[in-house]
Design a protein around this motif. Structure first.
Motif, PDB file in Angstrom:
ATOM      1  N   ALA A  68       0.831  -1.207   0.000  1.00  0.00           N
ATOM      2  CA  ALA A  68       0.000   0.000   0.000  1.00  0.00           C
ATOM      3  C   ALA A  68       0.863   1.253   0.000  1.00  0.00           C
ATOM      4  N   LEU A  69       1.942   1.259   0.794  1.00  0.00           N
ATOM      5  CA  LEU A  69       2.839   2.416   0.829  1.00  0.00           C
ATOM      6  C   LEU A  69       3.503   2.629  -0.528  1.00  0.00           C
ATOM      7  N   GLY A  70       4.011   1.550  -1.115  1.00  0.00           N
ATOM      8  CA  GLY A  70       4.636   1.672  -2.432  1.00  0.00           C
ATOM      9  C   GLY A  70       3.657   2.156  -3.485  1.00  0.00           C
ATOM     10  N   THR A  71       2.431   1.666  -3.417  1.00  0.00           N
ATOM     11  CA  THR A  71       1.422   2.085  -4.383  1.00  0.00           C
ATOM     12  C   THR A  71       1.077   3.552  -4.203  1.00  0.00           C
ATOM     13  N   ALA A  72       0.956   3.991  -2.951  1.00  0.00           N
ATOM     14  CA  ALA A  72       0.657   5.407  -2.700  1.00  0.00           C
ATOM     15  C   ALA A  72       1.746   6.304  -3.280  1.00  0.00           C
ATOM     16  N   LEU A  73       3.003   5.905  -3.099  1.00  0.00           N
ATOM     17  CA  LEU A  73       4.102   6.689  -3.678  1.00  0.00           C
ATOM     18  C   LEU A  73       4.024   6.691  -5.206  1.00  0.00           C
ATOM     19  N   ALA A  74       3.700   5.532  -5.791  1.00  0.00           N
ATOM     20  CA  ALA A  74       3.701   5.399  -7.247  1.00  0.00           C
ATOM     21  C   ALA A  74       2.551   6.147  -7.906  1.00  0.00           C
ATOM     22  N   VAL A  75       1.394   6.177  -7.267  1.00  0.00           N
ATOM     23  CA  VAL A  75       0.214   6.755  -7.928  1.00  0.00           C
ATOM     24  C   VAL A  75      -0.124   8.154  -7.440  1.00  0.00           C
ATOM     25  N   THR A  76       0.506   8.583  -6.352  1.00  0.00           N
ATOM     26  CA  THR A  76       0.205   9.915  -5.806  1.00  0.00           C
ATOM     27  C   THR A  76       1.443  10.807  -5.828  1.00  0.00           C
ATOM     28  N   ALA A  77       2.489  10.429  -5.087  1.00  0.00           N
ATOM     29  CA  ALA A  77       3.642  11.318  -4.939  1.00  0.00           C
ATOM     30  C   ALA A  77       4.455  11.444  -6.225  1.00  0.00           C
ATOM     31  N   ILE A  78       4.727  10.319  -6.889  1.00  0.00           N
ATOM     32  CA  ILE A  78       5.582  10.369  -8.084  1.00  0.00           C
ATOM     33  C   ILE A  78       4.944  11.167  -9.218  1.00  0.00           C
ATOM     34  N   PRO A  79       3.685  10.904  -9.612  1.00  0.00           N
ATOM     35  CA  PRO A  79       3.116  11.745 -10.669  1.00  0.00           C
ATOM     36  C   PRO A  79       2.995  13.210 -10.274  1.00  0.00           C
ATOM     37  N   LEU A  80       2.725  13.478  -8.995  1.00  0.00           N
ATOM     38  CA  LEU A  80       2.640  14.872  -8.548  1.00  0.00           C
ATOM     39  C   LEU A  80       3.983  15.569  -8.735  1.00  0.00           C
ATOM     40  N   VAL A  81       5.061  14.947  -8.256  1.00  0.00           N
ATOM     41  CA  VAL A  81       6.379  15.580  -8.342  1.00  0.00           C
ATOM     42  C   VAL A  81       6.819  15.716  -9.797  1.00  0.00           C
ATOM     43  N   LEU A  82       6.575  14.697 -10.612  1.00  0.00           N
ATOM     44  CA  LEU A  82       6.960  14.782 -12.021  1.00  0.00           C
ATOM     45  C   LEU A  82       6.251  15.942 -12.713  1.00  0.00           C
ATOM     46  N   MET A  83       4.952  16.081 -12.462  1.00  0.00           N
ATOM     47  CA  MET A  83       4.224  17.186 -13.094  1.00  0.00           C
ATOM     48  C   MET A  83       4.654  18.532 -12.537  1.00  0.00           C
ATOM     49  N   ALA A  84       4.983  18.584 -11.249  1.00  0.00           N
ATOM     50  CA  ALA A  84       5.465  19.834 -10.669  1.00  0.00           C
ATOM     51  C   ALA A  84       6.810  20.239 -11.266  1.00  0.00           C
ATOM     52  N   VAL A  85       7.701  19.254 -11.489  1.00  0.00           N
ATOM     53  CA  VAL A  85       8.998  19.538 -12.101  1.00  0.00           C
ATOM     54  C   VAL A  85       8.813  20.048 -13.524  1.00  0.00           C
ATOM     55  N   GLU A  86       7.965  19.392 -14.300  1.00  0.00           N
ATOM     56  CA  GLU A  86       7.738  19.824 -15.685  1.00  0.00           C
ATOM     57  C   GLU A  86       7.084  21.198 -15.726  1.00  0.00           C
ATOM     58  N   ARG A  87       6.169  21.446 -14.789  1.00  0.00           N
ATOM     59  CA  ARG A  87       5.515  22.765 -14.754  1.00  0.00           C
ATOM     60  C   ARG A  87       6.527  23.851 -14.417  1.00  0.00           C
ATOM     61  N   ALA A  88       7.409  23.583 -13.459  1.00  0.00           N
ATOM     62  CA  ALA A  88       8.440  24.567 -13.114  1.00  0.00           C
ATOM     63  C   ALA A  88       9.388  24.818 -14.282  1.00  0.00           C
ATOM     64  N   GLY A  89       9.534  23.796 -15.146  1.00  0.00           N
ATOM     65  CA  GLY A  89      10.388  23.947 -16.321  1.00  0.00           C
ATOM     66  C   GLY A  89       9.729  24.650 -17.484  1.00  0.00           C
ATOM     67  N   GLY A  90       8.457  25.032 -17.345  1.00  0.00           N
ATOM     68  CA  GLY A  90       7.786  25.805 -18.381  1.00  0.00           C
ATOM     69  C   GLY A  90       6.596  25.146 -19.031  1.00  0.00           C
ATOM     70  N   ALA A  91       6.307  23.874 -18.720  1.00  0.00           N
ATOM     71  CA  ALA A  91       5.135  23.214 -19.294  1.00  0.00           C
ATOM     72  C   ALA A  91       3.866  23.878 -18.760  1.00  0.00           C
ATOM     73  N   THR A  92       2.910  24.103 -19.639  1.00  0.00           N
ATOM     74  CA  THR A  92       1.699  24.840 -19.257  1.00  0.00           C
ATOM     75  C   THR A  92       0.495  23.941 -19.010  1.00  0.00           C
ATOM     76  N   ASP A  93       0.647  22.645 -19.212  1.00  0.00           N
ATOM     77  CA  ASP A  93      -0.508  21.753 -19.108  1.00  0.00           C
ATOM     78  C   ASP A  93      -0.267  20.657 -18.066  1.00  0.00           C
ATOM     79  N   ARG A  94       0.375  21.013 -16.969  1.00  0.00           N
ATOM     80  CA  ARG A  94       0.717  20.018 -15.958  1.00  0.00           C
ATOM     81  C   ARG A  94       0.039  20.267 -14.619  1.00  0.00           C
ATOM     82  N   ALA A  95      -1.022  21.071 -14.617  1.00  0.00           N
ATOM     83  CA  ALA A  95      -1.782  21.314 -13.391  1.00  0.00           C
ATOM     84  C   ALA A  95      -3.167  21.800 -13.768  1.00  0.00           C
ATOM     85  N   GLN A  96      -4.126  21.486 -12.909  1.00  0.00           N
ATOM     86  CA  GLN A  96      -5.477  21.986 -13.117  1.00  0.00           C
ATOM     87  C   GLN A  96      -5.566  23.454 -12.692  1.00  0.00           C
TER      88      GLN A  96
END
Length: 450
Positions: A68-96
């Motif tokens: 359950a812990l590994g799944t929470a990291l994989a489906v919640t924390a990892i996609p969140l951080v990846l999209m936050a990194v891409e958004r900080a790099g200039g991507a405009t479609d990585r957040a609602q």
């Protein structure tokens, strides 16, 4: 030992993988599609691991918890951080939109003393929808890192939504386990590890919640604070319960009905004055300064826009009853709020005649009330149903802790044989009251989901 918990886990992760895959393939929202692609790679391996465990005898709680812990990291924390990194790099479609709104409201609050724009100023914007801030003033606090330090992945509001929710859930779990001391409550019985695992799965692994964390996230600290308030109420800490639900009410109006339910609960225990004092502190600290500076902005954004009377339509337009009534019936824009008000009056009357006597029954009241509200709101979305999902998930450990506390009264030591019958009578009364409120205990529903 029964393999039923593993069978439930297998069904849960398998269905979640299907949901994530379908989201990746068919959604029209880019952040949702990216979450679905990443989350599919988290849910599917979890289902495979559980299937392997099913070939062994007994439900292995520690391995289930690690999965359950590994799944929470994989489906919640990892996609969140990846999209936050891409958004900080200039991507405009990585957040609602809500992420942009919260961060902009924080910058506005620091500049003007108000997180809101007036309706006429919003109408003049190139994208009026992003000018609306439908949240309570406290929500702007999550945008302060971006407003103060600029665009970095760690200043993304979603990161702070997640951290706040994790902190609240961890505190609630500790309270229900007993706050230390070998996982026992003051009476000797805390919630079982199985129900707590289910509650954490509901909060951080359930697909709608994981998707919300990764793409928007503003609802998650609100519902986590609701859970924390229920846990404090279970431990009869009325002031702390008031602080927690007051903090939630300072973020979103959704928390105010929950505050009313908790008021009925603590009223029975004589802690209403302390509860109201705790509730007032965060609400007054965040709302009064803004209302003094910009009461009109608050009305235009929180009240008028929420009721569907903004200069643009709210994007919350899921085809639920309230939206359908407001959109398609003659005078529907008046009928839908009237139905919502009628539901509130009915629920308030029922609360007055049969107030909750335990935190678990309060959680059920909150679930019913919020579900009715989301179904009848003129501007609503399916995602709001995460509130009932999380509250029902935490009902399990709340009910388990209460059942253990009441049942333990039957077996606590008494000073003499003459007093034994009195002790037994007290225990019977405690269990009778528990059964009358939440069903026969120890709850078959809790046992089934362990």
């Amino acid at each position: 030992m029964s393999n039923r918990p593993l069978a439930i886990d297998l069904a849960f992760y398998s269905l979640a993988a299907l949901f994530a895959g379908a989201t990746a393939l068919w959604t029209t929202l880019d952040p949702h599609a990216q979450w679905g692609a990443i989350a599919f790679g988290g849910y599917l391996p979890a289902a495979v691991c559980i299937a392997i465990l099913l070939t062994q005898l007994g439900a292995q709680w520690r391995l289930r918890a690690l999965i359950a812990l590994g799944t929470a990291l994989a489906v919640t924390a990892i996609p969140l951080v990846l999209m936050a990194v891409e958004r900080a790099g200039g991507a405009t479609d990585r957040a609602q939109e809500e992420v942009h709104v919260v961060e902009a409201s924080a910058a506005r609050l620091l500049d003007t003393g108000s997180p809101y724009l007036h309706a006429d100023a919003i109408a003049a914007l190139p994208e009026p929808l992003l000018g609306y801030n439908p949240y309570q003033p406290g929500m702007a606090l999550f945008g302060f890192p971006a407003a103060l330090f600029g665009a970095h992945w760690w200043t993304d509001a979603r990161v702070w939504f997640l951290l706040a929710a994790v902190a609240c859930a961890a505190a609630a779990a500790r309270l229900l386990l007993g706050g230390g001391g070998a996982g026992q409550s003051a009476s000797g019985h805390g919630a079982g590890k199985g129900p707590l695992l289910r509650a954490l799965q509901a909060t951080f692994v359930f697909p709608v919640c994981a998707l919300t964390f990764a793409t928007g996230g503003d609802d998650m600290p609100v519902v986590a604070l609701m859970v924390l308030a229920l846990a404090f109420a279970h431990r009869e800490r009325a002031f702390a319960a008031g602080l927690a639900i007051g903090a939630a009410a300072a973020l979103k109006l959704f928390a105010w009905p929950v505050a009313v339910v908790l008021a009925f609960l603590v009223w029975r225990g004589g802690g209403l004055r302390r509860y109201l004092g705790g509730f007032a502190l965060p609400v007054a600290a965040t709302m009064l300064p803004v209302l003094a500076v910009d009461a009109r902005g608050f009305f235009d954004n929180v009240i008028a826009f929420g009721l569907g009377h903004g200069v643009v339509e709210s994007p919350a337009q899921s085809p639920l009853p309230g939206f359908l009534v407001a959109r398609h019936l003659p005078s529907g824009e008046l009928i839908a709020p009237a139905l919502l008000g009628l539901a509130a009056v009915i629920i308030a009357a029922l609360l007055w005649t049969r107030p909750p006597v335990t935190a678990a029954s309060a959680a059920l009241w909150c679930t019913a009330g919020l579900t009715a509200a989301f179904l009848l709101m003129p501007s609503t979305r399916f995602g709001y149903l995460l509130y009932p999902v999380v509250l029902l998930g935490w009902w399990l450990p709340l009910r388990d802790a209460i059942a253990g506390t009441a049942t333990s009264a039957l077996f606590t030591g008494v000073p003499s044989e003459d007093a034994a019958s009195d002790g037994l009578e007290f225990g019977d009364n405690a269990v009778d009251e528990l059964e009358d409120e939440t069903g026969p205990g120890p709850s078959m529903a809790v046992e089934w989901w362990r």
